[in-house]
Scaffold this motif. Structure first.
Motif, PDB file in Angstrom:
ATOM      1  N   GLU A 160       0.813  -1.213   0.000  1.00 41.34           N
ATOM      2  CA  GLU A 160       0.000   0.000   0.000  1.00 41.34           C
ATOM      3  C   GLU A 160       0.845   1.261   0.000  1.00 41.34           C
ATOM      4  OE1 GLU A 160      -3.462   2.077   2.771  1.00 41.34           O
ATOM      5  OE2 GLU A 160      -3.067  -0.084   2.937  1.00 41.34           O
ATOM      6  N   ASP A 161       2.001   1.228   0.685  1.00 38.65           N
ATOM      7  CA  ASP A 161       2.828   2.430   0.770  1.00 38.65           C
ATOM      8  C   ASP A 161       4.250   2.228   0.275  1.00 38.65           C
ATOM      9  OD1 ASP A 161       3.691   0.773   2.758  1.00 38.65           O
ATOM     10  OD2 ASP A 161       3.474   2.206   4.403  1.00 38.65           O
ATOM     11  N   GLY A 162       4.523   1.108  -0.407  1.00 41.44           N
ATOM     12  CA  GLY A 162       5.884   0.872  -0.878  1.00 41.44           C
ATOM     13  C   GLY A 162       6.020  -0.447  -1.603  1.00 41.44           C
ATOM     14  N   GLY A 163       6.957  -1.253  -1.162  1.00 47.92           N
ATOM     15  CA  GLY A 163       7.179  -2.542  -1.797  1.00 47.92           C
ATOM     16  C   GLY A 163       8.029  -3.430  -0.920  1.00 47.92           C
ATOM     17  N   LEU A 164       7.985  -4.731  -1.209  1.00 50.03           N
ATOM     18  CA  LEU A 164       8.738  -5.728  -0.447  1.00 50.03           C
ATOM     19  C   LEU A 164       9.386  -6.707  -1.413  1.00 50.03           C
ATOM     20  CD1 LEU A 164       9.459  -7.099   2.287  1.00 50.03           C
ATOM     21  CD2 LEU A 164       7.306  -8.379   2.064  1.00 50.03           C
ATOM     22  N   ALA A 165      10.694  -6.881  -1.302  1.00 52.67           N
ATOM     23  CA  ALA A 165      11.430  -7.815  -2.154  1.00 52.67           C
ATOM     24  C   ALA A 165      11.769  -9.068  -1.364  1.00 52.67           C
ATOM     25  CB  ALA A 165      12.707  -7.169  -2.675  1.00 52.67           C
ATOM     26  N   VAL A 166      11.302 -10.228  -1.863  1.00 51.90           N
ATOM     27  CA  VAL A 166      11.648 -11.534  -1.299  1.00 51.90           C
ATOM     28  C   VAL A 166      12.023 -12.446  -2.462  1.00 51.90           C
ATOM     29  CG1 VAL A 166      10.337 -11.435   0.848  1.00 51.90           C
ATOM     30  CG2 VAL A 166       9.166 -12.075  -1.252  1.00 51.90           C
ATOM     31  N   GLY A 167      13.032 -13.293  -2.279  1.00 49.51           N
ATOM     32  CA  GLY A 167      13.616 -13.909  -3.459  1.00 49.51           C
ATOM     33  C   GLY A 167      13.763 -15.405  -3.518  1.00 49.51           C
ATOM     34  N   VAL A 194      14.125   6.858  -1.361  1.00 45.01           N
ATOM     35  CA  VAL A 194      12.661   6.774  -1.341  1.00 45.01           C
ATOM     36  C   VAL A 194      12.097   8.132  -0.927  1.00 45.01           C
ATOM     37  CG1 VAL A 194      12.655   4.308  -0.829  1.00 45.01           C
ATOM     38  CG2 VAL A 194      12.649   5.959   1.058  1.00 45.01           C
ATOM     39  N   PRO A 195      10.797   8.360  -1.104  1.00 42.48           N
ATOM     40  CA  PRO A 195      10.212   9.630  -0.660  1.00 42.48           C
ATOM     41  C   PRO A 195      10.419   9.848   0.845  1.00 42.48           C
ATOM     42  CG  PRO A 195       8.710   8.505  -2.144  1.00 42.48           C
ATOM     43  CD  PRO A 195       9.811   7.543  -1.854  1.00 42.48           C
ATOM     44  N   LYS A 196      10.674  11.102   1.208  1.00 35.75           N
ATOM     45  CA  LYS A 196      10.859  11.456   2.611  1.00 35.75           C
ATOM     46  C   LYS A 196       9.649  11.015   3.428  1.00 35.75           C
ATOM     47  CE  LYS A 196      11.595  15.480   5.613  1.00 35.75           C
ATOM     48  NZ  LYS A 196      11.742  16.966   5.642  1.00 35.75           N
ATOM     49  N   GLY A 197       9.906  10.436   4.571  1.00 38.75           N
ATOM     50  CA  GLY A 197       8.849   9.927   5.428  1.00 38.75           C
ATOM     51  C   GLY A 197       8.733   8.423   5.384  1.00 38.75           C
ATOM     52  N   LEU A 198       9.231   7.815   4.300  1.00 40.10           N
ATOM     53  CA  LEU A 198       9.252   6.356   4.220  1.00 40.10           C
ATOM     54  C   LEU A 198      10.617   5.838   4.646  1.00 40.10           C
ATOM     55  CD1 LEU A 198       7.395   5.658   0.839  1.00 40.10           C
ATOM     56  CD2 LEU A 198       6.443   5.794   3.157  1.00 40.10           C
ATOM     57  N   LYS A 199      10.658   4.569   4.982  1.00 35.28           N
ATOM     58  CA  LYS A 199      11.900   3.899   5.328  1.00 35.28           C
ATOM     59  C   LYS A 199      12.223   2.855   4.262  1.00 35.28           C
ATOM     60  CE  LYS A 199      12.443   5.677   9.577  1.00 35.28           C
ATOM     61  NZ  LYS A 199      11.236   6.503   9.697  1.00 35.28           N
ATOM     62  N   ALA A 200      13.511   2.588   4.083  1.00 32.05           N
ATOM     63  CA  ALA A 200      13.968   1.498   3.218  1.00 32.05           C
ATOM     64  C   ALA A 200      14.888   0.617   4.050  1.00 32.05           C
ATOM     65  CB  ALA A 200      14.702   2.035   1.992  1.00 32.05           C
ATOM     66  N   VAL A 201      14.474  -0.619   4.268  1.00 35.11           N
ATOM     67  CA  VAL A 201      15.178  -1.534   5.170  1.00 35.11           C
ATOM     68  C   VAL A 201      15.710  -2.717   4.371  1.00 35.11           C
ATOM     69  CG1 VAL A 201      14.982  -2.934   7.251  1.00 35.11           C
ATOM     70  CG2 VAL A 201      13.632  -0.827   7.027  1.00 35.11           C
ATOM     71  N   SER A 202      16.981  -3.051   4.610  1.00 29.79           N
ATOM     72  CA  SER A 202      17.589  -4.158   3.877  1.00 29.79           C
ATOM     73  C   SER A 202      18.431  -4.998   4.829  1.00 29.79           C
ATOM     74  CB  SER A 202      18.418  -3.610   2.712  1.00 29.79           C
ATOM     75  OG  SER A 202      18.839  -4.642   1.837  1.00 29.79           O
ATOM     76  N   LEU A 233      14.516  -6.120   0.483  1.00 27.84           N
ATOM     77  CA  LEU A 233      14.337  -4.683   0.558  1.00 27.84           C
ATOM     78  C   LEU A 233      12.878  -4.425   0.903  1.00 27.84           C
ATOM     79  CD1 LEU A 233      15.202  -1.753   0.234  1.00 27.84           C
ATOM     80  CD2 LEU A 233      14.817  -1.981  -2.227  1.00 27.84           C
ATOM     81  N   ALA A 234      12.641  -3.700   1.980  1.00 25.80           N
ATOM     82  CA  ALA A 234      11.294  -3.355   2.399  1.00 25.80           C
ATOM     83  C   ALA A 234      11.170  -1.842   2.441  1.00 25.80           C
ATOM     84  CB  ALA A 234      10.983  -3.955   3.772  1.00 25.80           C
ATOM     85  N   VAL A 235      10.262  -1.306   1.653  1.00 32.55           N
ATOM     86  CA  VAL A 235      10.032   0.135   1.587  1.00 32.55           C
ATOM     87  C   VAL A 235       8.631   0.430   2.110  1.00 32.55           C
ATOM     88  CG1 VAL A 235       9.829   2.150   0.082  1.00 32.55           C
ATOM     89  CG2 VAL A 235      11.585   0.423  -0.382  1.00 32.55           C
ATOM     90  N   GLY A 236       8.519   1.336   3.072  1.00 32.74           N
ATOM     91  CA  GLY A 236       7.206   1.661   3.603  1.00 32.74           C
ATOM     92  C   GLY A 236       7.296   2.516   4.848  1.00 32.74           C
ATOM     93  N   ASP A 237       6.153   2.691   5.471  1.00 32.74           N
ATOM     94  CA  ASP A 237       6.060   3.471   6.698  1.00 32.74           C
ATOM     95  C   ASP A 237       6.330   2.553   7.886  1.00 32.74           C
ATOM     96  OD1 ASP A 237       5.492   5.303   8.680  1.00 32.74           O
ATOM     97  OD2 ASP A 237       3.315   5.136   8.463  1.00 32.74           O
ATOM     98  N   PHE A 238       7.616   2.292   8.136  1.00 32.19           N
ATOM     99  CA  PHE A 238       7.996   1.360   9.191  1.00 32.19           C
ATOM    100  C   PHE A 238       8.404   2.085  10.472  1.00 32.19           C
ATOM    101  CE2 PHE A 238       8.870  -1.253   5.391  1.00 32.19           C
ATOM    102  CZ  PHE A 238       8.178  -2.407   5.736  1.00 32.19           C
ATOM    103  N   ARG A 239       8.131   1.439  11.589  1.00 28.86           N
ATOM    104  CA  ARG A 239       8.723   1.845  12.856  1.00 28.86           C
ATOM    105  C   ARG A 239      10.014   1.051  13.021  1.00 28.86           C
ATOM    106  NH1 ARG A 239       3.512   1.857  17.039  1.00 28.86           N
ATOM    107  NH2 ARG A 239       2.278   3.422  15.890  1.00 28.86           N
ATOM    108  N   VAL A 240      11.131   1.751  12.982  1.00 33.66           N
ATOM    109  CA  VAL A 240      12.435   1.091  13.050  1.00 33.66           C
ATOM    110  C   VAL A 240      13.027   1.298  14.432  1.00 33.66           C
ATOM    111  CG1 VAL A 240      14.772   1.001  12.107  1.00 33.66           C
ATOM    112  CG2 VAL A 240      12.820   1.381  10.575  1.00 33.66           C
TER     113      VAL A 240
END
Length: 467
Positions: A160-167, A194-202, A233-240
């Motif tokens: 809904e707010d980004g994307g998720l890579a699983v392989g 990514v757009p400001k406000g989102l997180k990118a986690v790898s 790679l997980a892109v979205g509104d995450f609490r890290v």
């Protein structure tokens, strides 16, 4: 993976001779006498024969990515450092979809041609066997969601707010070009904007974060070798959240706010599971740990992505957490040489669940063993020989594989068994292993001939009499 959700310039000849003698690297021209040949298309994996490519060994991936969730568009530059294992006139990379905008080899423009999921790169000059070379691929497009042989979704999963890579097993080719076979492990740097406000986690450690012009860039570094199917790679509104275990190991978790409340208590038990794993399996093989937890509708299974497993919240339970963390030793550090060896990943992770329940909750291993033995579905095929790629993550690979380990434990005794487990993780750590490697290792280390056990439990076609 959790099984419960469903059942990847010309140089003179004399100068070349001197270069070879001193171990030089790089491309050579036609005047040198070197005549390379194209690297093989595919590595003849028993289940995915076209997966991976021959002629080179990747040492490092440096991925620079820019993702726009609004249009589901990914722009990337992949810098791939590799060593040639033969004299190369051309080589192949696995890449699904996307538009390739250019390629260079050692800074010189190279031809790049697409045919299905194969990208053929032809450098201007041949590459010597043993030479280290650097390939840069620029690409963009909408990354694909791949439907695997078992009907599960992998590759790039829009959210809904980004994307998720699983392989696992082939999906990583949807978002970056590479040698996408588990036998070719490499280190990684992954930088994502990514757009400001989102997180990118790898994977690995976060080494940098900067914001400019309304966009934020996150830099991740995985220093230990990683099979490409374990990259995420997980892109979205995450609490890290960042913390450390009592032993000082960094823990980084990323949780979708919608599932934060439901996952908080179990996330807090990661240090406990890590300590238990190290006690049973030996020193933890990576430099950080953690988890990514997302809503149930974003992915249909948990996956042991390296150092930071991915969980849909409906499968984020105690046993699955143990399963995916155990994979960090078995599957991620000791990786399969081919996909036929995947039972080595899943048997250990499943047996880890049984051991956890025994150690922490007082449930004897015999109880899940008996339940697995009684289920006829676990006898559909030998765990080391699934009949087809659609069965690669079938019940026998997990449950019967775990039964194999328990039979070994019964045969050699607890002290010897756990010594073997820790030794196996140490000897083959950060490398690849086959089923034959495991069978040989167990027999050498225990001094026992276990032929009958392997014949019945690992390779047998029929369910034996009740043990």
């Amino acid at each position: 993976m959790d099984p419960r959700a469903f059942s990847r310039t010309a140089a003179p000849a004399a100068a070349l001779a001197l270069l070879v003698l001193v171990g030089g690297t790089g491309c050579t021209g036609g005047d040198t006498g070197v005549r390379g040949t194209p690297g093989a298309v595919g590595l003849r994996d028993p289940y995915f024969p076209k997966l991976g490519n021959g002629g080179y060994d990747v040492r490092h991936y440096d991925l620079t990515l820019d993702y726009d969730p609004a249009g589901d568009r990914l722009k990337g530059t992949a810098e791939i450092t590799a060593r040639a294992t033969q004299d190369l006139s051309a080589f192949h990379l696995d890449l699904r979809g996307m538009t390739v905008e250019g390629a260079t080899v050692d800074g010189v423009k190279a031809a790049a041609n697409r045919a299905g999921g194969e990208l053929t790169v032809r450098p201007r000059d041949d590459i010597d066997k043993g030479a280290e070379f650097r390939t840069v691929i620029r690409y963009s497009g909408t990354p694909e969601t791949i439907i695997g042989p078992d009907k599960s979704e992998e590759g790039w999963l829009p959210t809904e707010d980004g994307g998720l890579a699983v392989g696992e097993p082939t999906g990583s080719s949807a978002w970056f070009p590479g040698n996408h076979h588990p036998s070719d492990k490499a280190t990684y740097d992954i930088e994502v904007t990514v757009p400001k406000g989102l997180k990118a986690v790898s994977n690995g450690e976060l080494t940098g974060e900067r914001t400019s012009g309304g966009r934020t860039t996150f830099a991740w570094h995985e220093a230990q070798p990683m099979a490409s199917y374990l990259a995420t790679l997980a892109v979205g509104d995450f609490r890290v959240t960042s913390s450390r275990t009592p032993a000082g190991l960094p823990v980084l978790t990323a949780v979708d706010p919608a599932v934060a409340k439901d996952s908080a208590a179990l996330l807090g038990r990661i240090p406990e599971v890590m300590e238990w794993g190290a006690k049973n399996f030996g020193p933890y093989p990576f430099s950080s740990t953690g988890a990514i937890v997302v809503p149930t509708d974003e992915v249909g299974y948990a996956l042991e992505t390296q150092s930071r497993p991915v969980f849909p919240v409906d499968q984020f339970d105690e046993e699955t957490l143990v399963h995916e963390i155990a994979h960090q030793w078995f599957g991620n550090s000791v990786s399969p040489a081919s996909w036929q060896d995947v039972w080595l990943n899943e048997s250990f992770a499943t047996y880890a669940e049984w051991l956890w329940m025994e150690d922490v909750h007082g449930t004897p291993v015999r109880k899940p063993f008996d339940a697995a033995f009684a289920d006829d579905a676990n006898w559909a095929f030998p765990p080391a020989d699934p009949p087809g790629e659609e069965d690669l993550f079938g019940g026998p690979v997990y449950q019967r594989g775990a039964m194999v380990l328990h039979k070994v434990r019964q045969a050699v005794g607890d002290e010897t068994f756990f010594s073997v487990v820790r030794g196996w993780a140490a000897k083959y750590g950060h490398s690849n292993a086959t089923t034959d490697d495991f069978v040989t290792y167990v027999e050498v280390e225990t001094g026992q001939d276990l032929t009958e056990l392997w014949d019945v439990w690992l390779y047998g076609d029929k369910k034996p009499a009740r043990p």
